[in-house]
Design an enzyme around this catalytic site. Structure first.
Site, PDB file in Angstrom:
ATOM      1  N   SER A 110       0.833  -1.188   0.000  1.00 39.30           N
ATOM      2  CA  SER A 110       0.000   0.000   0.000  1.00 39.30           C
ATOM      3  C   SER A 110       0.879   1.254   0.000  1.00 39.30           C
ATOM      4  O   SER A 110       1.792   1.373   0.798  1.00 39.30           O
ATOM      5  CB  SER A 110      -0.888  -0.022   1.247  1.00 39.30           C
ATOM      6  OG  SER A 110      -1.695   1.105   1.240  1.00 39.30           O
ATOM      7  N   GLY A 111       0.575   2.163  -0.910  1.00 40.11           N
ATOM      8  CA  GLY A 111       1.334   3.415  -0.978  1.00 40.11           C
ATOM      9  C   GLY A 111       2.549   3.328  -1.874  1.00 40.11           C
ATOM     10  O   GLY A 111       3.296   4.279  -2.007  1.00 40.11           O
ATOM     11  N   THR A 115      -1.746   2.368  -7.931  1.00 38.43           N
ATOM     12  CA  THR A 115      -2.875   3.015  -8.579  1.00 38.43           C
ATOM     13  C   THR A 115      -2.381   4.105  -9.528  1.00 38.43           C
ATOM     14  O   THR A 115      -2.869   4.225 -10.647  1.00 38.43           O
ATOM     15  CB  THR A 115      -3.822   3.590  -7.520  1.00 38.43           C
ATOM     16  OG1 THR A 115      -4.124   2.541  -6.622  1.00 38.43           O
ATOM     17  CG2 THR A 115      -5.072   4.126  -8.124  1.00 38.43           C
ATOM     18  N   ASN A 160      -1.121   5.676   3.115  1.00 36.17           N
ATOM     19  CA  ASN A 160      -1.413   6.325   1.833  1.00 36.17           C
ATOM     20  C   ASN A 160      -2.687   7.153   2.018  1.00 36.17           C
ATOM     21  O   ASN A 160      -3.695   6.658   2.506  1.00 36.17           O
ATOM     22  CB  ASN A 160      -1.626   5.225   0.783  1.00 36.17           C
ATOM     23  CG  ASN A 160      -1.864   5.786  -0.606  1.00 36.17           C
ATOM     24  OD1 ASN A 160      -2.071   6.997  -0.773  1.00 36.17           O
ATOM     25  ND2 ASN A 160      -1.836   4.916  -1.584  1.00 36.17           N
ATOM     26  N   SER A 163      -5.602   5.538  -0.426  1.00 33.91           N
ATOM     27  CA  SER A 163      -5.333   4.108  -0.562  1.00 33.91           C
ATOM     28  C   SER A 163      -6.551   3.392  -1.138  1.00 33.91           C
ATOM     29  O   SER A 163      -7.678   3.600  -0.685  1.00 33.91           O
ATOM     30  CB  SER A 163      -5.000   3.560   0.829  1.00 33.91           C
ATOM     31  OG  SER A 163      -4.772   2.197   0.727  1.00 33.91           O
ATOM     32  N   SER A 164      -6.320   2.563  -2.155  1.00 33.95           N
ATOM     33  CA  SER A 164      -7.451   1.809  -2.715  1.00 33.95           C
ATOM     34  C   SER A 164      -7.778   0.696  -1.733  1.00 33.95           C
ATOM     35  O   SER A 164      -6.914  -0.075  -1.368  1.00 33.95           O
ATOM     36  CB  SER A 164      -7.079   1.187  -4.054  1.00 33.95           C
ATOM     37  OG  SER A 164      -6.150   1.984  -4.710  1.00 33.95           O
ATOM     38  N   GLY A 390      -0.890  -5.210  -2.619  1.00 38.27           N
ATOM     39  CA  GLY A 390       0.280  -6.069  -2.527  1.00 38.27           C
ATOM     40  C   GLY A 390       0.272  -6.799  -1.206  1.00 38.27           C
ATOM     41  O   GLY A 390      -0.702  -6.723  -0.443  1.00 38.27           O
ATOM     42  N   GLU A 392       0.587  -7.767   2.448  1.00 32.44           N
ATOM     43  CA  GLU A 392       0.400  -6.941   3.634  1.00 32.44           C
ATOM     44  C   GLU A 392       0.917  -7.676   4.851  1.00 32.44           C
ATOM     45  O   GLU A 392       0.501  -8.804   5.122  1.00 32.44           O
ATOM     46  CB  GLU A 392      -1.075  -6.567   3.816  1.00 32.44           C
ATOM     47  CG  GLU A 392      -1.462  -5.439   2.886  1.00 32.44           C
ATOM     48  CD  GLU A 392      -2.860  -4.908   3.127  1.00 32.44           C
ATOM     49  OE1 GLU A 392      -3.562  -5.463   3.990  1.00 32.44           O
ATOM     50  OE2 GLU A 392      -3.228  -3.951   2.431  1.00 32.44           O
TER      51      GLU A 392
HETATM   52  N1  LIG Z   1       4.865   8.066 -10.227  1.00 32.53           N
HETATM   53  C1  LIG Z   1       4.537   8.843  -9.208  1.00 32.53           C
HETATM   54  N2  LIG Z   1       4.913  10.123  -9.240  1.00 32.53           N
HETATM   55  C2  LIG Z   1       4.582  10.938  -8.205  1.00 32.53           C
HETATM   56  N3  LIG Z   1       3.930  10.554  -7.119  1.00 32.53           N
HETATM   57  C3  LIG Z   1       3.522   9.271  -7.023  1.00 32.53           C
HETATM   58  C4  LIG Z   1       3.811   8.368  -8.066  1.00 32.53           C
HETATM   59  N4  LIG Z   1       3.308   7.194  -7.701  1.00 32.53           N
HETATM   60  C5  LIG Z   1       2.730   7.369  -6.494  1.00 32.53           C
HETATM   61  N5  LIG Z   1       2.858   8.617  -6.082  1.00 32.53           N
HETATM   62  C6  LIG Z   1       2.379   9.194  -4.797  1.00 32.53           C
HETATM   63  O1  LIG Z   1       2.148   8.172  -3.884  1.00 32.53           O
HETATM   64  C7  LIG Z   1       0.813   8.136  -3.433  1.00 32.53           C
HETATM   65  C8  LIG Z   1       0.331   6.704  -3.282  1.00 32.53           C
HETATM   66  O2  LIG Z   1       0.217   6.108  -4.553  1.00 32.53           O
HETATM   67  P1  LIG Z   1      -0.892   5.003  -4.885  1.00 32.53           P
HETATM   68  O3  LIG Z   1      -0.752   4.704  -6.313  1.00 32.53           O
HETATM   69  O4  LIG Z   1      -2.207   5.463  -4.404  1.00 32.53           O
HETATM   70  O5  LIG Z   1      -0.413   3.820  -4.014  1.00 32.53           O
HETATM   71  P2  LIG Z   1      -1.049   2.356  -3.970  1.00 32.53           P
HETATM   72  O6  LIG Z   1      -2.143   2.318  -4.963  1.00 32.53           O
HETATM   73  O7  LIG Z   1       0.074   1.472  -4.292  1.00 32.53           O
HETATM   74  O8  LIG Z   1      -1.508   2.208  -2.574  1.00 32.53           O
HETATM   75  C9  LIG Z   1       0.039   8.892  -4.480  1.00 32.53           C
HETATM   76  O9  LIG Z   1      -1.076   9.491  -3.919  1.00 32.53           O
HETATM   77  C10 LIG Z   1       1.057   9.874  -4.974  1.00 32.53           C
HETATM   78  O10 LIG Z   1       1.071  11.006  -4.121  1.00 32.53           O
HETATM   79 MG   LIG Z   2      -4.046   1.969  -4.761  1.00 36.14          MG
END
Ligand SMILES: Nc1ncnc2c1ncn2[C@@H]1O[C@H](COP(=O)(O)OP(=O)(O)O)[C@@H](O)[C@H]1O
Ligand SMILES: [Mg+2]
Length: 1078
Positions: A110-111, A115, A160, A163-164, A390, A392
């Protein structure tokens, strides 16, 4: 090909190594170091072969711009530095051009940026695939499904802010041209427990906060909601607001996205009503109430909230109330109702809230799918994007983590399968012998969980279905029995004594050695969560709602479809959906994005080695590299290989005419690379060790430098030569231009000198001619003048006699005339006024007109006097005649005269007729009275004065007493001989009488009057008109008067001023009477 192509490569300008396969030596430390080095240089992407490792930069990098999209578009995967766009491009192109369905598997904790990565992939594909109105609408709908799902399925967690809380798999469908047609979304395992309770520092799903912050007052009122978060038990208070997140603005974005995706207004309305109902459910509270039968029963504390929920959802309040208090169990056609205690009531309430929300979410996904599904039936190509949680590993891991980690095990499983399969396929395709590769296969762990008989999930289901008391502990016991010997299962209570003394493992837990690490699961709640129980009374109550959406969410509540069989457990549902997903993925060409989180602080620039190391381990990245490198570390098609290294061998440089493969063979032979280091495939060269590749790269670099020197040398020579030739050519051009210029100058000089000389000569000639002509002209003129003079003399001589004689006179007369004319015309304008006393007269203009001017003045004066006189009446005429007479008599003779000129001659100063005193006098005189005036009569004896009235009539002069009016003396005019008076300024006069006349007895009268001039004049005139004699008037300062017999001399002398202005009269002797005049 004539065009010179500049081929770039992943190997150019590399920071660390861009592809981990080339890492030398390969171990955990070097792996992390390489990642860190790249991360520090903002290189967040690194490859393992075709797998992309992505490290979350936690800040926006300028690497996702439209220019970048263009840069990566249609380029080979290894051509540019590692990027998620390169993977997206590769996937999209092999889908479009090679007709291979693709899936993009994004994993990480997560984070870690999963996404975001999935969105980047989608936006890249959207940017490079076809364009056009229809296509754009499809794209827009696909992209806009994200904000909607994120609002309902994402929440702020400690890891996050967005977070989804669900797994998502999205199939994007394309037509044969690569234009998007639509999509299908599948969702996995929404974390619904979050609806009723959130861990510290975390929030509920975004949508709740968005509604409360962003909806209008009106809308909130319709939903029976209040803006204040703290009003709702289901909203954790500690982090209602998230930094940098504007819930209100997001709410607008979500509504807009819903509209674009195709939600009708009434659907949106229903959705928000359900959300409101869930929120309000949390506010229903229960209190215990004892019943007669000794059982505890729960009662709703405040029914207001319940009432509002029922109004919102159209449920009969009593039905819902009952559902919160009773539970009906049906078994074998028997219905048994039991009451719920307070704890059970709360359980029921929360179960309802969770179910409502999670079903709403699934419904949303279905509804979005309906909107975005492809409209045609043609065969589609598919690109799947999987964004799922992923691995956890928390402190307290429960059923959810177990399920999630199971899913990740499965993904790892197909990763291994597919990578190996692909590898193997490539070897076969290339005709290279397949060597066995050692790697850890996690199938054994999958089996531990999903085995139909002995798997953990199967046993959990068995427990849940078993009659009798079932608890989490009985479940653990069972596990201990069945799985005790499994290599990857650890428990304190298991029959195997390995862990009996392991204090790190509490009694109520079991531990699984996942491929990514050991995870300890708390067994508490497993049974409940697996059961996912919603009392039938509640689902029936929901089904009875008049709210069509809620009714549709609870189809099992329909009594007609009553089904005594238990619904499938959560575990088995998930297992089934994972199985379907795996089957789906297996048919596709996989592309991996492995997301890594660099730190726990959501902060940029921080790279926590330990954290990354942990992730590398459980993602099995090193394994990945090893698998990839098992046979040959590096492979490349012959053409690019030859292109890159051809400069290392004389035969292949600069051009190789034969087939590329032969070229590479010659090249490798020449370089004496040991034959065990490489193999020739059908289209690719396979290199076993990265060392060999780097050697090649070094040689290339060296050679390039040499070549550069060579090129520089040739170029310099060429440059100097061409420069020299150019200068030489220029010199000739300059010289010729100069010569031409000099000649031109010289010619111009000669030409101008000639012209000057020529002009001088011409000038001299012309001047000579001019002189001659001028002379000639003067001669002619002189002759003419002489002739003219001579003729003139002749003519004058002849004509003189005709003019000379009269000219002077004529001119004189004419001039005079003109002057006169002018004079008169001027006079006309300068005439003085008509007043006779006006003395003005214009000045004389010419001396010769002097007499005329004076005469004119005189005539004019006479004329204006006449004019003046003509206006007179007879009366006035008379007066003037009198005055004229006076003037003739006294002017310049008597000093008293000038004073009399201004006085009018009134005559009758005494009004005899009007005054009654003089009636007698009036009667006595019947003639017209000419003068009536008081005079002083001088006593003849002593010279004293007495007042007497003096009357003059036509025929007589009368003297009367002033008081009585008695006539003292009367003298007929004929008897008056003379009147005498002085020349001085006095009023004395003597009236001389005819000697011997009647009145002359006493002698002449000596009188004095103020109006002497008037009296004398009137007396003169009257006498003249009566007697036709002119009365003698003597003016002398010494005259004689006859007093009786004596002749007395009256003498006027200059007297003193003693008596003022009155003259005094004195009798000096009998011969002299002296009058002193002041
Ligand atoms: N390629 C990227 N460039 C800039 N910031 C990113 C990038 N990927 C993730 N982030 C930052 O990290 C945070 C968490 O990403 P997210 O995709 O929501 O994580 P996950 O889905 O893996 O939990 C986003 O809200 C964003 O602020
Ligand atoms: Mg996500």
């Amino acid at each position: 090909m004539a065009k010179m192509e500049v081929k770039t490569s992943l190997l150019d300008d590399m920071i660390g190594v861009g592809d981990m396969v080339l890492l030398e030596p390969l171990n955990e430390d070097s792996f992390i170091d390489n990642l860190k080095k790249r991360f520090d240089h903002d290189e967040v992407y690194t490859y393992i072969g075709s797998v992309v490792i992505s490290i979350n930069p936690y800040r926006s990098l300028p690497i996702y711009t439209p220019e970048k999209v263009e840069e990566y578009r249609n380029r080979n995967f290894y051509e540019l530095s590692p990027h998620i766009f390169a993977l997206s491009d590769e996937a999209y192109r092999s889908l479009r051009d090679q007709d291979k369905d693709q899936c993009i598997l994004i994993t990480g904790e997560s984070g870690a940026g999963k996404t975001e990565a999935s969105k980047l992939v989608m936006s890249y594909v959207a940017a490079v695939c076809g364009k056009g109105a229809e296509v754009n609408q499809v794209k827009e709908q696909l992209l806009q499904s994200n904000p909607v799902l994120e609002a309902f399925g994402n929440a702020k967690t400690v890891r996050n802010d967005n977070s989804s809380r669900f797994g998502k798999y999205m199939d994007i469908e394309f037509d044969f041209k690569g234009d998007p047609l639509g999509g299908v979304i599948s969702n996995y395992l929404l974390e619904k427990s979050r609806v009723v309770k959130q861990p510290r520092g975390e929030r509920n799903f975004h949508i709740f906060y968005q509604i409360l912050s962003g909806a209008s007052e009106d809308f909130l009122c319709k939903l029976k909601l209040e803006r204040d978060f703290s009003r709702y038990n289901y909203l954790g208070l500690d982090s209602a607001k998230v930094n940098g997140v504007d819930d209100a603005a997001n709410f607008r974005t979500v509504r807009n996205a819903m509209q674009i995706v195709g939600f009708m207004d009434h659907e949106t309305q229903s959705i928000f009503e359900v959300v409101a109902a869930v929120l309000k459910l949390g506010n229903i509270e229960f209190k215990p109430e004892s019943r007669v039968n000794g059982l505890d029963e729960s009662k709703i504390k405040d029914k207001n909230e319940l009432k509002e929920i029922c109004e919102l959802t159209g449920i009969d309040q009593s039905v819902l109330e009952r559902a919160f208090s009773f539970r009906t169990v049906e078994a074998k056609q028997e219905k048994v109702s039991t009451t719920l205690n307070v704890a059970q009531a709360y359980y029921a309430r929360d179960a309802l809230a969770k179910n409502l929300y999670s079903r709403l979410f699934s419904w949303l996904v279905t509804r979005i799918n309906e909107s975005i599904k492809a409209q045609t039936k043609v065969r589609k190509k598919v690109m799947g994007v999987l964004d799922i949680y992923g691995f956890e590993i928390f402190e307290d891991n429960s059923f959810e983590q177990f399920i999630i980690n199971y899913c990740n095990e499965k993904l790892q499983q197909i990763f291994i399968e597919l990578t190996l399969k692909e590898e193997q396929e490539e070897y076969i395709r290339e005709g290279i012998e397949w060597t066995h590769i050692e790697y850890f296969n996690n199938a054994i762990i999958c089996d531990l969980i999903e085995n139909n008989q002995t798997g953990i999930l199967a046993m959990l289901d068995e427990e849940c279905l078993r009659p009798g008391t079932v608890t989490d502990d009985t479940f653990l016991e069972k596990l201990n029995q069945v799985c005790a010997t499994h290599q990857h299962f650890e428990s304190r209570m298991s029959k195997c004594s390995r862990f009996l003394n392991d204090t790190s493992l509490p009694h109520s837990c079991f531990r699984i050695q996942h491929y990514a690490g050991k995870v300890m699961y708390q067994v508490e709640g497993f049974v409940d969560k697996n059961n996912d129980l919603l009392y039938r009374d509640l689902s029936q109550a929901m089904w009875k709602a008049s709210h069509s959406l809620i009714k549709a969410l609870f189809p099992e509540g329909n009594p007609a479809k009553i089904n005594l069989k238990r619904p499938p457990t959560a575990g088995s549902q998930f297992k089934a959906s994972v199985a379907t997903l795996m089957k789906n993925l297996q048919t596709k060409n996989p592309n991996y994005i492995r997301c890594i989180k660099p730190n726990d602080k959501k902060a940029a620039h921080i790279f926590n080695d330990a954290l990354v190391c942990h992730q590398i381990r459980y993602l099995g990245l090193l394994e990945n590299v090893r698998v990839r490198r098992a046979g040959y570390a590096f492979r490349q098609a012959y053409e690019p290989c030859l292109e890159r290294y051809k400069m290392l061998c004389k035969q292949t440089w600069p051009h190789w005419r034969g087939p590329a493969r032969a070229g590479v063979e010659v090249l490798f032979n020449e370089l004496e690379i040991p034959p065990e280091e490489f193999s020739f495939g059908r289209s690719k060269i396979f290199i076993r060790n990265p060392r060999t590749l780097f050697k090649l790269e070094d040689l290339r670099k060296q050679r390039l430098e040499d070549l550069a020197t060579l090129i520089e040398k040739i170029y310099r020579g060429w440059k100097c030569r061409t420069r020299f030739l150019l200068m030489k050519k220029s010199q000739i051009v300059i010289a010729s231009w100069y010569r031409r210029y000099a000649q031109q100058k010289k010619y111009q000089k000669i030409k101008s000198s000639t012209i000057i000389v020529q002009s001088y000569i011409r000038g001299w000639k012309a001047r000579k001619l001019l002189r001659e002509l001028k002379h000639q002209k003067r001669c002619n003129e002189a002759a003419t003048i002489i002739a003219a003079y001579w003729h003139g003399t002749q003519v004058r001589r002849e004509y003189r006699k005709f003019f000379r004689a009269n000219a002077g006179r004529k001119i004189y007369e004419f001039t005079l005339q003109r002057l006169m004319q002018k004079y008169f015309l001027e006079m006309k304008n300068k005439m003085p006024s008509l007043s006779p006393i006006d003395k003005n007269w214009p000045a004389r203009p010419y001396l010769f007109l002097d007499s005329t001017h004076k005469e004119l003045k005189r005539i004019f004066h006479l004329w204006r006097c006449k004019k003046y006189r003509d206006q007179f009446t007879d009366q006035q005429k008379l007066i003037y005649e009198e005055k004229l007479e006076a003037s003739e008599l006294f002017k310049d003779k008597k000093a008293l005269y000038p004073a009399s000129v201004g006085q009018p001659f009134q005559g009758a100063y005494l009004e005899i007729s009007k005054n009654p005193k003089y009636k007698k006098l009036k009667d006595a005189v019947d003639e017209k009275i000419i003068i009536a005036e008081v005079v002083n009569k001088i006593n003849r004896a002593n010279g004293k004065a007495t007042s007497r009235i003096f009357l003059l009539t036509k025929n007589n002069v009368l003297l009367a007493d002033q008081k009585s009016g008695n006539i003292k003396s009367e003298v007929p005019l004929g008897d008056v001989t003379k009147v005498s008076m002085s020349s001085q300024n006095d009023g004395f006069f003597a009236v001389h009488l005819k000697e011997g006349s009647g009145a002359a007895g006493k002698g002449d009268f000596l009188l004095s009057s103020d109006h002497l001039i008037e009296m004398a004049t009137k007396l003169y005139r009257t006498t003249l008109s009566q007697t036709k004699h002119k009365l003698n008037i003597e003016i002398s300062d010494e005259f004689l008067v006859q007093f009786r017999q004596d002749k007395v001399c009256v003498k006027f002398i200059q007297g003193s001023q003693k008596n003022g202005n009155i003259p005094t009269c004195k009798r000096k002797n009998n011969r002299l009477l002296e009058v002193a005049v002041p």
